[in-house]
Design a protein around this motif. Structure first.
Motif, PDB file in Angstrom:
ATOM      1  N   ALA A   1       0.854  -1.183   0.000  1.00 24.77           N
ATOM      2  CA  ALA A   1       0.000   0.000   0.000  1.00 24.77           C
ATOM      3  C   ALA A   1       0.894   1.238   0.000  1.00 24.77           C
ATOM      4  O   ALA A   1       1.734   1.395   0.876  1.00 24.77           O
ATOM      5  CB  ALA A   1      -0.913  -0.006   1.208  1.00 24.77           C
ATOM      6  N   ALA A   2       0.679   2.091  -0.985  1.00 23.13           N
ATOM      7  CA  ALA A   2       1.535   3.271  -1.154  1.00 23.13           C
ATOM      8  C   ALA A   2       0.796   4.548  -0.773  1.00 23.13           C
ATOM      9  O   ALA A   2      -0.411   4.677  -1.014  1.00 23.13           O
ATOM     10  CB  ALA A   2       2.014   3.376  -2.591  1.00 23.13           C
ATOM     11  N   SER A   3       1.526   5.470  -0.188  1.00 26.31           N
ATOM     12  CA  SER A   3       1.027   6.818   0.057  1.00 26.31           C
ATOM     13  C   SER A   3       2.144   7.796  -0.277  1.00 26.31           C
ATOM     14  O   SER A   3       3.325   7.462  -0.195  1.00 26.31           O
ATOM     15  CB  SER A   3       0.565   6.992   1.504  1.00 26.31           C
ATOM     16  N   GLY A   4       1.732   8.985  -0.706  1.00 20.84           N
ATOM     17  CA  GLY A   4       2.721   9.990  -1.098  1.00 20.84           C
ATOM     18  C   GLY A   4       3.275   9.795  -2.489  1.00 20.84           C
ATOM     19  O   GLY A   4       4.124  10.578  -2.935  1.00 20.84           O
ATOM     20  N   VAL A   5       2.806   8.768  -3.167  1.00 19.61           N
ATOM     21  CA  VAL A   5       3.231   8.488  -4.545  1.00 19.61           C
ATOM     22  C   VAL A   5       2.089   7.760  -5.235  1.00 19.61           C
ATOM     23  O   VAL A   5       1.376   6.980  -4.602  1.00 19.61           O
ATOM     24  CB  VAL A   5       4.523   7.644  -4.559  1.00 19.61           C
ATOM     25  N   ILE A   6       1.903   8.033  -6.503  1.00 19.09           N
ATOM     26  CA  ILE A   6       0.832   7.388  -7.262  1.00 19.09           C
ATOM     27  C   ILE A   6       1.428   6.206  -8.013  1.00 19.09           C
ATOM     28  O   ILE A   6       2.282   6.382  -8.888  1.00 19.09           O
ATOM     29  CB  ILE A   6       0.177   8.386  -8.225  1.00 19.09           C
ATOM     30  N   VAL A   7       0.986   5.006  -7.672  1.00 25.06           N
ATOM     31  CA  VAL A   7       1.640   3.817  -8.215  1.00 25.06           C
ATOM     32  C   VAL A   7       1.496   3.745  -9.732  1.00 25.06           C
ATOM     33  O   VAL A   7       2.412   3.296 -10.419  1.00 25.06           O
ATOM     34  CB  VAL A   7       1.127   2.526  -7.551  1.00 25.06           C
ATOM     35  N   ARG A   8       0.366   4.210 -10.291  1.00 24.98           N
ATOM     36  CA  ARG A   8       0.165   4.065 -11.722  1.00 24.98           C
ATOM     37  C   ARG A   8       1.045   5.041 -12.521  1.00 24.98           C
ATOM     38  O   ARG A   8       1.148   4.903 -13.743  1.00 24.98           O
ATOM     39  CB  ARG A   8      -1.292   4.276 -12.106  1.00 24.98           C
ATOM     40  N   HIS A   9       1.671   5.980 -11.838  1.00 22.35           N
ATOM     41  CA  HIS A   9       2.566   6.926 -12.503  1.00 22.35           C
ATOM     42  C   HIS A   9       4.027   6.505 -12.424  1.00 22.35           C
ATOM     43  O   HIS A   9       4.890   7.195 -12.968  1.00 22.35           O
ATOM     44  CB  HIS A   9       2.411   8.316 -11.898  1.00 22.35           C
ATOM     45  N   ASN A  10       4.293   5.399 -11.748  1.00 24.57           N
ATOM     46  CA  ASN A  10       5.666   5.001 -11.478  1.00 24.57           C
ATOM     47  C   ASN A  10       5.913   3.532 -11.773  1.00 24.57           C
ATOM     48  O   ASN A  10       4.974   2.740 -11.835  1.00 24.57           O
ATOM     49  CB  ASN A  10       5.998   5.251 -10.003  1.00 24.57           C
ATOM     50  N   THR A  11       7.174   3.198 -11.906  1.00 21.04           N
ATOM     51  CA  THR A  11       7.561   1.790 -11.937  1.00 21.04           C
ATOM     52  C   THR A  11       7.687   1.306 -10.501  1.00 21.04           C
ATOM     53  O   THR A  11       8.455   1.865  -9.715  1.00 21.04           O
ATOM     54  CB  THR A  11       8.893   1.594 -12.668  1.00 21.04           C
ATOM     55  N   MET A  12       6.891   0.323 -10.179  1.00 17.92           N
ATOM     56  CA  MET A  12       6.901  -0.261  -8.845  1.00 17.92           C
ATOM     57  C   MET A  12       7.600  -1.617  -8.902  1.00 17.92           C
ATOM     58  O   MET A  12       7.448  -2.351  -9.882  1.00 17.92           O
ATOM     59  CB  MET A  12       5.478  -0.448  -8.328  1.00 17.92           C
ATOM     60  N   GLY A  13       8.339  -1.922  -7.845  1.00 20.37           N
ATOM     61  CA  GLY A  13       9.072  -3.174  -7.853  1.00 20.37           C
ATOM     62  C   GLY A  13       8.930  -3.955  -6.570  1.00 20.37           C
ATOM     63  O   GLY A  13       8.679  -3.386  -5.499  1.00 20.37           O
ATOM     64  N   TRP A  14       9.064  -5.257  -6.692  1.00 17.11           N
ATOM     65  CA  TRP A  14       9.193  -6.162  -5.546  1.00 17.11           C
ATOM     66  C   TRP A  14      10.612  -6.731  -5.582  1.00 17.11           C
ATOM     67  O   TRP A  14      11.079  -7.204  -6.618  1.00 17.11           O
ATOM     68  CB  TRP A  14       8.193  -7.303  -5.609  1.00 17.11           C
ATOM     69  N   TYR A  15      11.258  -6.668  -4.430  1.00 19.14           N
ATOM     70  CA  TYR A  15      12.584  -7.237  -4.247  1.00 19.14           C
ATOM     71  C   TYR A  15      12.532  -8.197  -3.072  1.00 19.14           C
ATOM     72  O   TYR A  15      11.583  -8.172  -2.283  1.00 19.14           O
ATOM     73  CB  TYR A  15      13.615  -6.143  -3.955  1.00 19.14           C
ATOM     74  N   ARG A  16      13.556  -9.014  -2.941  1.00 26.28           N
ATOM     75  CA  ARG A  16      13.639  -9.888  -1.784  1.00 26.28           C
ATOM     76  C   ARG A  16      15.079 -10.042  -1.349  1.00 26.28           C
ATOM     77  O   ARG A  16      16.001  -9.878  -2.155  1.00 26.28           O
ATOM     78  CB  ARG A  16      13.028 -11.254  -2.078  1.00 26.28           C
ATOM     79  N   GLN A  17      15.217 -10.351  -0.065  1.00 23.23           N
ATOM     80  CA  GLN A  17      16.546 -10.564   0.497  1.00 23.23           C
ATOM     81  C   GLN A  17      16.506 -11.740   1.441  1.00 23.23           C
ATOM     82  O   GLN A  17      15.803 -11.707   2.456  1.00 23.23           O
ATOM     83  CB  GLN A  17      17.044  -9.315   1.214  1.00 23.23           C
TER      84      GLN A  17
END
Length: 116
Positions: A23-39
């Protein structure tokens, strides 16, 4: 202020499924490249999947055919559906966005443990 809040992790048996949410706030997800990473413990953080502003997706080889990244623009949320989970998928999963060239943002992470 950008905040990314992951949820949906947990303990699952091999072959099982989980859906992670970011869940994002302060940024619009549809305007950006969003990523999932893992460690994983003792390992470097690695890319799992990305989704661009136009909806194009990209997956690490380890995720292809098993994981699906998507987003809900109305909820400003990005998801990672993970099927056919394996022991080696055990890691902390992080959501990421780089809304400008100056900095990027990470969530706090959610633990995924695949174990029988």
């Amino acid at each position: 202020q950008v905040h990314l809040v992951e949820s949906g992790g947990g303990l699952v048996q091999p072959g099982g499924s989980l859906r992670l949410s970011c869940a994002a706030s302060g940024v619009i997800v549809r305007h950006n490249t969003m990523g999932w990473y893992r460690q994983a413990p003792g390992q470097q953080r690695e890319l799992v999947a990305t989704i661009t502003s136009v909806g194009s997706t990209n997956y690490a080889d380890s995720a292809k055919g098993r994981f699906t990244i998507s987003r809900d623009d109305a909820k400003n949320t990005v998801y990672l559906q993970m099927n056919g989970l394996k022991h080696e998928d055990t890691a902390v999963y992080y959501c990421h966005v780089r809304p400008n060239i100056i900095r990027s943002y990470w969530g706090q992470g959610t633990q995924v443990t695949v174990s029988s």
